[in-house]
Write a protein that holds these residues in place. Structure first.
Motif, mmCIF file in Angstrom:
data_model
loop_
_atom_site.group_PDB
_atom_site.id
_atom_site.type_symbol
_atom_site.label_atom_id
_atom_site.label_comp_id
_atom_site.label_asym_id
_atom_site.label_seq_id
_atom_site.Cartn_x
_atom_site.Cartn_y
_atom_site.Cartn_z
ATOM 1 N N HIS A 205 36.046 10.798 26.042
ATOM 2 C CA HIS A 205 36.137 10.552 24.530
ATOM 3 C C HIS A 205 35.447 11.323 23.699
ATOM 4 N N ALA A 206 34.260 12.032 24.140
ATOM 5 C CA ALA A 206 33.074 12.703 23.214
ATOM 6 C C ALA A 206 33.682 14.201 23.480
ATOM 7 N N ALA A 207 34.741 14.603 24.028
ATOM 8 C CA ALA A 207 35.127 16.063 24.375
ATOM 9 C C ALA A 207 35.381 16.471 22.811
ATOM 10 N N ASP A 208 34.948 18.039 22.802
ATOM 11 C CA ASP A 208 35.083 18.683 21.587
ATOM 12 C C ASP A 208 36.247 19.667 21.505
ATOM 13 N N ALA A 209 36.475 20.435 22.463
ATOM 14 C CA ALA A 209 37.645 21.364 22.336
ATOM 15 C C ALA A 209 38.843 20.759 22.884
ATOM 16 N N ARG A 210 39.690 20.232 22.256
ATOM 17 C CA ARG A 210 40.721 19.513 22.614
ATOM 18 C C ARG A 210 42.102 20.288 22.297
ATOM 19 N N THR A 211 41.997 21.075 21.398
ATOM 20 C CA THR A 211 43.526 21.641 20.719
ATOM 21 C C THR A 211 43.535 23.124 21.263
ATOM 22 N N SER A 218 47.524 19.886 21.179
ATOM 23 C CA SER A 218 46.705 19.283 22.208
ATOM 24 C C SER A 218 46.719 19.878 23.677
ATOM 25 N N LEU A 219 45.554 20.497 23.741
ATOM 26 C CA LEU A 219 45.836 21.021 25.055
ATOM 27 C C LEU A 219 45.902 20.126 26.250
ATOM 28 N N ILE A 220 46.688 20.565 27.473
ATOM 29 C CA ILE A 220 46.880 19.841 28.491
ATOM 30 C C ILE A 220 45.888 20.055 29.597
ATOM 31 N N VAL A 226 32.960 19.395 32.979
ATOM 32 C CA VAL A 226 32.078 18.966 32.467
ATOM 33 C C VAL A 226 32.448 19.013 30.846
ATOM 34 N N GLY A 227 32.246 17.788 30.255
ATOM 35 C CA GLY A 227 32.694 17.945 28.833
ATOM 36 C C GLY A 227 34.178 18.127 28.783
ATOM 37 N N HIS A 228 34.241 19.400 28.000
ATOM 38 C CA HIS A 228 35.724 19.716 27.796
ATOM 39 C C HIS A 228 36.001 20.942 28.717
ATOM 40 N N ASP A 229 35.048 21.258 29.667
ATOM 41 C CA ASP A 229 35.288 22.332 30.554
ATOM 42 C C ASP A 229 36.194 21.922 31.766
ATOM 43 N N GLY A 230 37.337 22.892 32.020
ATOM 44 C CA GLY A 230 37.969 22.469 32.921
ATOM 45 C C GLY A 230 39.367 23.419 33.085
ATOM 46 N N VAL A 231 40.466 23.028 33.681
ATOM 47 C CA VAL A 231 41.717 23.848 33.860
ATOM 48 C C VAL A 231 42.508 23.335 32.814
ATOM 49 N N TYR A 232 42.973 24.096 31.873
ATOM 50 C CA TYR A 232 43.882 23.706 30.543
ATOM 51 C C TYR A 232 44.860 24.618 30.301
ATOM 52 N N HIS A 233 45.929 24.181 29.652
ATOM 53 C CA HIS A 233 46.856 25.024 29.013
ATOM 54 C C HIS A 233 47.476 24.561 27.765
ATOM 55 N N CYS A 234 47.961 25.292 26.960
ATOM 56 C CA CYS A 234 49.012 24.735 25.695
ATOM 57 C C CYS A 234 50.309 24.461 26.246
ATOM 58 N N PRO A 235 50.762 23.437 25.679
ATOM 59 C CA PRO A 235 52.102 23.215 25.984
ATOM 60 C C PRO A 235 53.188 24.004 25.443
ATOM 61 N N ASN A 236 52.780 24.722 24.440
ATOM 62 C CA ASN A 236 53.749 25.529 23.712
ATOM 63 C C ASN A 236 53.591 27.078 24.418
ATOM 64 N N GLY A 237 52.781 27.388 25.452
ATOM 65 C CA GLY A 237 52.350 28.387 25.953
ATOM 66 C C GLY A 237 51.615 29.508 25.205
ATOM 67 N N ASP A 238 50.838 29.184 24.166
ATOM 68 C CA ASP A 238 50.192 29.871 23.432
ATOM 69 C C ASP A 238 48.901 30.473 23.885
ATOM 70 N N PHE A 239 48.352 29.491 24.932
ATOM 71 C CA PHE A 239 47.044 29.644 25.383
ATOM 72 C C PHE A 239 46.764 29.064 26.533
ATOM 73 N N ALA A 240 46.030 29.508 27.433
ATOM 74 C CA ALA A 240 45.474 29.066 28.834
ATOM 75 C C ALA A 240 44.084 29.353 29.253
#
Length: 454
Positions: A205-211, A218-220, A226-240
């Motif tokens: 709930h305290a994660a900072d970089a969500r978007t 909202s990033l998937i 750790v925190g918001h560090d992980g494996v992520y991507h933008c649902p619109n394909g703009d960032f990963a």
């Protein structure tokens, strides 16, 4: 002449500070020397035989810088480093002054400096590092730094000034760090974790970089470490998440005792615990890789590193074991609680909260720390620090039974020792100046060394 005068004045200030026990001489000498010669750090940095490495980010700077220093020293190099954690430009200057000779020259092969995020621009300009390591960006001291986006822009501006033969070594798992690196003209050396067995599957709930920094969606997250560090991507394909050049796999967690990970065909075993130290070890490995060290050498060297003061520092006190762990923001505190409770099975705690400038004067962030993890599992919790009363209120709302708040470090330590059985381990989780206050009392009792001697 001006440089030599600055060095002599700075060195004299350091001796006086330590002799008088007013401090460790880790910052004030830099202030004095820079007042005489504002370019003293720039001039001393030019004396380094092979150059310098700077380490920045919210959490993990001191440990990562110590690991890089350990690698260089093991290879026979002399290293100047602000190992006591004074990471403003004055602290880096003071560290260089301490190693300078009577002729005003710095006699060392390498410099390894941990640098406060807000000071990176100045450090890059004056030190001209061969490598800059960026660990993470978490919400921390909002009254001083502002929002993450503001500090990210400052770091990006600093890295853009790196010389053409310098390396940026960056954490691909942190969305804000990744945004910085992807905006640079030259591709960084990326590092990241890849082990679903130690990952969460949703953001805390305290994660900072969500978007997404490009479109705001909202990033998937497929994995959260750790925190918001992980494996992520933008649902619109703009960032990963950028593809890491160095990946840590098969991570083994053993409380505060150790962390193990596989990197580049070798097994790293670090005598420090917690998943966050897997990131620190990988970052230092990446820096060592950029400097040309062989993976086997790095792995062997890491086995014998010792903790920096207040970063899983192990002490003995009246038959009890004390584990002092800096915990200074929601992301860091949640990880140290996770390690202490879930991995180390801790039951006895002192939690220190201060609100001085080095901690951040706004302590409302404690409501984003998952103290609920202690509920029904801790046997003793001593709220300490000059904001012990605020902490006691937060613990009450978390349903944690705590002892009466104690702002006096000596009485807080006494309460912890009295409540902890002989032979057991008590964990002291503290903000920065709360940790310094408690360590000063431990030093007074002969249970710890002054931090500048560690």
């Amino acid at each position: 002449m001006r440089r030599t005068a600055a060095v002599w004045a700075g060195k004299a200030t350091g001796v006086l500070s330590r002799f008088s026990r007013l401090g460790g001489g880790t910052t004030l000498p830099g202030d004095v020397a820079r007042a005489i010669d504002p370019d003293v750090l720039r001039k001393l940095s030019r004396d380094l035989k092979h150059g310098a490495i700077v380490v920045t980010g919210t959490n993990g700077k001191t440990t990562t810088a110590r690991l890089v220093t350990w690698l260089l020293e093991g290879a026979g190099h002399s290293v100047v480093s602000n190992r006591a954690g004074a990471n403003l430009i004055f602290g880096a200057t003071a560290a260089a002054l301490e190693r300078a000779g009577a002729n005003g020259r710095l006699h060392a092969d390498w410099g390894v400096f941990e640098i406060d995020e807000a000071s990176l621009e100045r450090a890059v300009e004056e030190i001209r590092p061969r490598a800059a390591v960026v660990l993470n960006l978490f919400r921390d001291q909002l009254d001083r730094y502002g929002e993450l986006e503001a500090i990210a822009k400052r770091i990006e501006g600093a890295l853009a000034r790196l010389s053409d033969d310098s390396h940026a070594v960056m954490n691909a798992d942190d969305p804000r760090v990744a945004e910085i690196g992807l905006n640079l003209k030259r591709k960084p050396l990326w590092f990241g974790l890849d082990d679903p067995a130690v990952a969460l599957h949703e953001l805390p709930h305290a994660a900072d970089a969500r978007t997404c920094p490009r479109c705001g969606a909202s990033l998937i997250f497929e994995a959260v470490y750790v925190g918001h560090d992980g494996v992520y991507h933008c649902p619109n394909g703009d960032f990963a998440r950028p593809a890491p050049d160095l990946v840590a796999t098969h991570i083994g967690l053993n409380g505060f005792d150790s962390v193990a990970l596989g990197v580049s065909g070798v097994r790293i075993e670090l005598p420090l615990g917690g998943l966050y130290n897997a990131y620190n070890a990988l970052a230092a490995f990446a820096a060592g890789n950029a400097l040309g060290f062989e993976p086997a050498y790095i792995a062997e060297r890491f086995r014998t590193v010792q903790a920096a003061f207040g970063r899983q520092e192990r002490l003995e006190a009246k038959g009890r074991k004390l584990n002092v762990v800096l915990s200074k923001n929601p992301a860091g505190f949640n990880e140290t609680l996770r390690t202490a409770v879930d991995l180390a099975g801790g039951h006895w705690f002192l939690i220190g909260l201060n609100d001085r400038r080095a901690d951040g004067t706004d302590v409302s962030w404690v409501w984003d720390v998952d103290f609920e993890r202690l509920r029904g599992r801790s046997r003793v919790v001593v709220p300490a620090g000059n904001r012990a009363d605020d902490l006691a209120v937060r613990l009450k709302y978390a349903g944690v039974e705590a002892q009466p708040p104690e702002s006096d470090p000596a009485r807080a330590i006494d309460a912890l020792i009295e409540a902890t059985p002989e032979g057991e381990t008590a964990h002291l989780l503290c903000t920065y100046t709360a940790m310094l206050d408690l360590r000063a009392e431990l030093v007074r009792r002969g249970w710890a060394k002054p931090y500048w001697e560690t």
